[in-house]
Design an enzyme around this catalytic site. Structure first.
Site, PDB file in Angstrom:
ATOM      1  N   GLU A 368       0.829  -1.228   0.000  1.00 53.24           N
ATOM      2  CA  GLU A 368       0.000   0.000   0.000  1.00 53.24           C
ATOM      3  C   GLU A 368       0.852   1.262   0.000  1.00 53.24           C
ATOM      4  OE1 GLU A 368      -2.493  -0.843  -0.916  1.00 53.24           O
ATOM      5  OE2 GLU A 368      -3.700  -2.200   0.287  1.00 53.24           O
TER       6      GLU A 368
HETATM    7  C1  LIG Z   1       5.336  -8.772  -1.082  1.00 51.24           C
HETATM    8  C2  LIG Z   1       4.832  -7.755  -2.055  1.00 51.24           C
HETATM    9  C3  LIG Z   1       3.545  -7.858  -2.549  1.00 51.24           C
HETATM   10  C4  LIG Z   1       3.064  -6.946  -3.479  1.00 51.24           C
HETATM   11  N1  LIG Z   1       1.804  -7.098  -3.983  1.00 51.24           N
HETATM   12  C5  LIG Z   1       1.358  -6.245  -4.925  1.00 51.24           C
HETATM   13  C6  LIG Z   1       0.053  -6.423  -5.509  1.00 51.24           C
HETATM   14  O1  LIG Z   1      -0.689  -7.347  -5.154  1.00 51.24           O
HETATM   15  N2  LIG Z   1      -0.348  -5.565  -6.478  1.00 51.24           N
HETATM   16  C7  LIG Z   1       0.438  -4.536  -6.901  1.00 51.24           C
HETATM   17  O2  LIG Z   1       0.011  -3.785  -7.768  1.00 51.24           O
HETATM   18  N3  LIG Z   1       1.686  -4.323  -6.371  1.00 51.24           N
HETATM   19  C8  LIG Z   1       2.156  -5.157  -5.402  1.00 51.24           C
HETATM   20  N4  LIG Z   1       3.399  -4.989  -4.853  1.00 51.24           N
HETATM   21  C9  LIG Z   1       4.223  -3.890  -5.340  1.00 51.24           C
HETATM   22  C10 LIG Z   1       4.357  -2.713  -4.366  1.00 51.24           C
HETATM   23  O3  LIG Z   1       3.131  -2.050  -4.243  1.00 51.24           O
HETATM   24  C11 LIG Z   1       5.493  -1.844  -4.913  1.00 51.24           C
HETATM   25  O4  LIG Z   1       6.701  -2.587  -4.803  1.00 51.24           O
HETATM   26  C12 LIG Z   1       5.620  -0.522  -4.205  1.00 51.24           C
HETATM   27  O5  LIG Z   1       4.496   0.304  -4.388  1.00 51.24           O
HETATM   28  C13 LIG Z   1       6.857   0.221  -4.721  1.00 51.24           C
HETATM   29  O6  LIG Z   1       6.779   0.350  -6.120  1.00 51.24           O
HETATM   30  P1  LIG Z   1       7.978  -0.151  -7.047  1.00 51.24           P
HETATM   31  O7  LIG Z   1       8.361  -1.512  -6.615  1.00 51.24           O
HETATM   32  O8  LIG Z   1       7.594   0.083  -8.448  1.00 51.24           O
HETATM   33  O9  LIG Z   1       9.213   0.769  -6.606  1.00 51.24           O
HETATM   34  P2  LIG Z   1       9.901   1.986  -7.448  1.00 51.24           P
HETATM   35  O10 LIG Z   1       8.855   2.908  -7.978  1.00 51.24           O
HETATM   36  O11 LIG Z   1      10.882   1.410  -8.380  1.00 51.24           O
HETATM   37  O12 LIG Z   1      10.640   2.729  -6.259  1.00 51.24           O
HETATM   38  C14 LIG Z   1      11.938   2.358  -5.754  1.00 51.24           C
HETATM   39  C15 LIG Z   1      12.212   3.213  -4.529  1.00 51.24           C
HETATM   40  O13 LIG Z   1      12.185   4.603  -4.868  1.00 51.24           O
HETATM   41  C16 LIG Z   1      11.147   5.272  -4.118  1.00 51.24           C
HETATM   42  N5  LIG Z   1      10.462   6.217  -5.018  1.00 51.24           N
HETATM   43  C17 LIG Z   1       9.873   5.944  -6.210  1.00 51.24           C
HETATM   44  N6  LIG Z   1       9.337   7.039  -6.725  1.00 51.24           N
HETATM   45  C18 LIG Z   1       9.586   8.047  -5.847  1.00 51.24           C
HETATM   46  C19 LIG Z   1       9.275   9.438  -5.816  1.00 51.24           C
HETATM   47  N7  LIG Z   1       8.551  10.006  -6.795  1.00 51.24           N
HETATM   48  N8  LIG Z   1       9.675  10.151  -4.763  1.00 51.24           N
HETATM   49  C20 LIG Z   1      10.391   9.566  -3.750  1.00 51.24           C
HETATM   50  N9  LIG Z   1      10.700   8.270  -3.727  1.00 51.24           N
HETATM   51  C21 LIG Z   1      10.307   7.519  -4.753  1.00 51.24           C
HETATM   52  C22 LIG Z   1      10.214   4.186  -3.640  1.00 51.24           C
HETATM   53  O14 LIG Z   1       9.552   4.551  -2.431  1.00 51.24           O
HETATM   54  C23 LIG Z   1      11.165   3.015  -3.433  1.00 51.24           C
HETATM   55  O15 LIG Z   1      11.773   3.088  -2.168  1.00 51.24           O
HETATM   56  C24 LIG Z   1       3.903  -5.868  -3.915  1.00 51.24           C
HETATM   57  C25 LIG Z   1       5.203  -5.747  -3.395  1.00 51.24           C
HETATM   58  C26 LIG Z   1       5.658  -6.676  -2.480  1.00 51.24           C
HETATM   59  C27 LIG Z   1       7.066  -6.522  -1.949  1.00 51.24           C
END
Ligand SMILES: Cc1cc2nc3c(=O)[nH]c(=O)nc-3n(C[C@H](O)[C@H](O)[C@H](O)COP(=O)(O)OP(=O)(O)OC[C@H]3O[C@@H](n4cnc5c(N)ncnc54)[C@H](O)[C@@H]3O)c2cc1C
Length: 391
Positions: A368
């Site tokens: 979330e």
């Molecule tokens: C166990 C698990 C279950 C999951 N289940 C689901 C699911 O059911 N459905 C689903 O849709 N997703 C799911 N996810 C995905 C999860 O919601 C995302 O991993 C999370 O929202 C982060 O997005 P990302 O991985 O694309 O990170 P990225 O966008 O690649 O971000 C990498 C890092 O940079 C930071 N960051 C990115 N953009 C910014 C910004 N603009 N400003 C400051 N910091 C930033 C992020 O906070 C993070 O620390 C799951 C993840 C896990 C680990």
């Protein structure tokens, strides 16, 4: 979408239900934990058992076939489930929450097709937002082209919990050629739709056994009648009325897991003797236990406060939901770290239950929305309030 349930619970009945859930978590939950960790898979019988016991329809309205427990009271049960294996907690949390996302913009016909089956347990929905080439969820690249009554969906999603075992994906895409929040669509895509490559993402650090999918769509046909909400406003379905309670719920899952870590740390501190004295008698250890106890209570109070404000329809609930998730997940990080430290080196081995708890806790930092995203939301709201006060 129905208003939050505010019908008071029968306190005697609710206390009995809490006892029942606590006993389930301590007995069956522990047995499932051992089995999931050993087999590295979640047997389908677990979901069936949770369904039969009525644990997957706790927070849904009675008229939808749910048990009609108000959100803030349901959280007391989620807290207990969260003391169990993360995969068990994930089933309970998603089943009791994701129906809200679909329901808020569903037509009566869509409610019958998508929402009620999700609550009954024969229409599991996987929330499908995150993409491998798009930032932190919202920067969608998956595209649809509309031809008559059909959208043709192309693109990739990943990290999707229950993305293989679900019945349908609640998927967010955009109309080809659009950018930003405009042009997005929320679609219910059948799990057996054509032109989809669904692949298991393999083993993760924690939440073992739960399937997470990588999905590739190549002009997958999706009927326009499967769209939720307006064309162009799909992200409202993802981020609207659903995300606030869901963030608060994740806050409570952090509280429950932290309680489990603390329980294990207390037991270990009482039993482990070093230099002729139980660890519990050492101030250095006792202080860590005390800090954890206070940390858990503070986060729990904020989570419950946010939940009650959401139930009351208070606009402040939006910021509070991000605050509750941020504070609770940071608390969980501190508590599990100290709980593992109290165990000494043996805590690092999978023969110690704290090892699994520590791994499972780390996943909560992504669920979330990350801390960075929660802080972005909170700061935005703080500056907006300041600007409004100055105007
Ligand atoms: C166990 C698990 C279950 C999951 N289940 C689901 C699911 O059911 N459905 C689903 O849709 N997703 C799911 N996810 C995905 C999860 O919601 C995302 O991993 C999370 O929202 C982060 O997005 P990302 O991985 O694309 O990170 P990225 O966008 O690649 O971000 C990498 C890092 O940079 C930071 N960051 C990115 N953009 C910014 C910004 N603009 N400003 C400051 N910091 C930033 C992020 O906070 C993070 O620390 C799951 C993840 C896990 C680990």
């Amino acid at each position: 979408m129905p208003q939050p349930i505010t019908t008071p619970v029968d306190e005697a009945e609710f206390a009995a239900l809490k006892d029942e859930v606590a006993a389930y978590v301590a007995n069956e939950g522990e047995a499932w934990t051992r089995r999931i960790e050993d087999e590295r898979a979640v047997p389908s019988e677990l979901r069936d058992e949770l369904q039969e016991r009525g644990y997957l329809a706790l927070a849904a309205p009675v008229e939808y076939g749910g048990r009609g427990i108000p959100f803030s009271r349901y959280l007391e049960l989620l807290e207990l489930f969260s003391m169990s294996h993360a995969s068990l907690r994930m089933i309970v949390h998603v089943a009791n929450g994701v129906w809200r996302s679909a329901d808020q913009f569903a037509t009566p016909e869509q409610r019958e097709r998508f929402v009620i089956p999700a609550i009954r347990g024969d229409g599991v929905i996987a929330f499908t937002l995150t993409e491998p080439t798009a930032g932190t969820g919202a920067d969608i690249r998956c595209e649809v082209e509309r031809e008559g009554d059909t959208y043709y969906l192309s693109g990739e999603k990943h990290l999707i919990t229950f993305g293989l075992s679900c019945h349908r994906w609640l998927l967010f895409a955009r109309l080809k050629g659009t950018t930003g929040n405009d042009g997005t669509v929320a679609l219910m895509v059948d799990r057996d739709a054509p032109n989809v490559d669904a692949v298991d993402m393999g083993e993760s650090l924690g939440v073992r056994g739960t399937d997470h999918a990588r999905l590739v769509f190549d002009r997958t046909p999706v009927p326009v009648e499967n769209r939720l909400g307006e064309e162009g406003r799909g992200l409202e379905v993802a981020f609207g009325g659903f995300l606030q309670p869901s963030r608060i719920a994740v806050g409570m899952t952090c509280v429950g897991l932290a309680k489990k870590a603390q329980e294990l740390a207390v037991q270990h501190a009482q039993q482990r003797v070093t230099f002729g004295k139980p660890l519990a008698g050492r101030q250095a250890i006792a202080f860590q236990i005390a800090e954890n106890a206070a940390d858990i209570e503070a986060a729990r109070a904020l989570v419950i406060h946010a939940a009650q404000r959401w139930e009351q329809g208070d606009p402040a609930a939006s910021t509070l939901s991000s605050m509750a998730k941020l504070i609770a997940v940071d608390m969980l990080t501190r508590v599990t770290d100290k709980a593992l430290q109290v165990h000494g080196g043996i805590g690092y081995w999978n023969s110690s239950p704290i090892e699994r708890v520590y791994r499972d806790a780390r996943a909560q930092r992504f669920e979330e929305g990350t801390n960075e995203i929660q802080k972005t939301i909170i700061a935005r709201d703080v500056f907006a309030a300041a600007a409004a006060a100055q105007a």
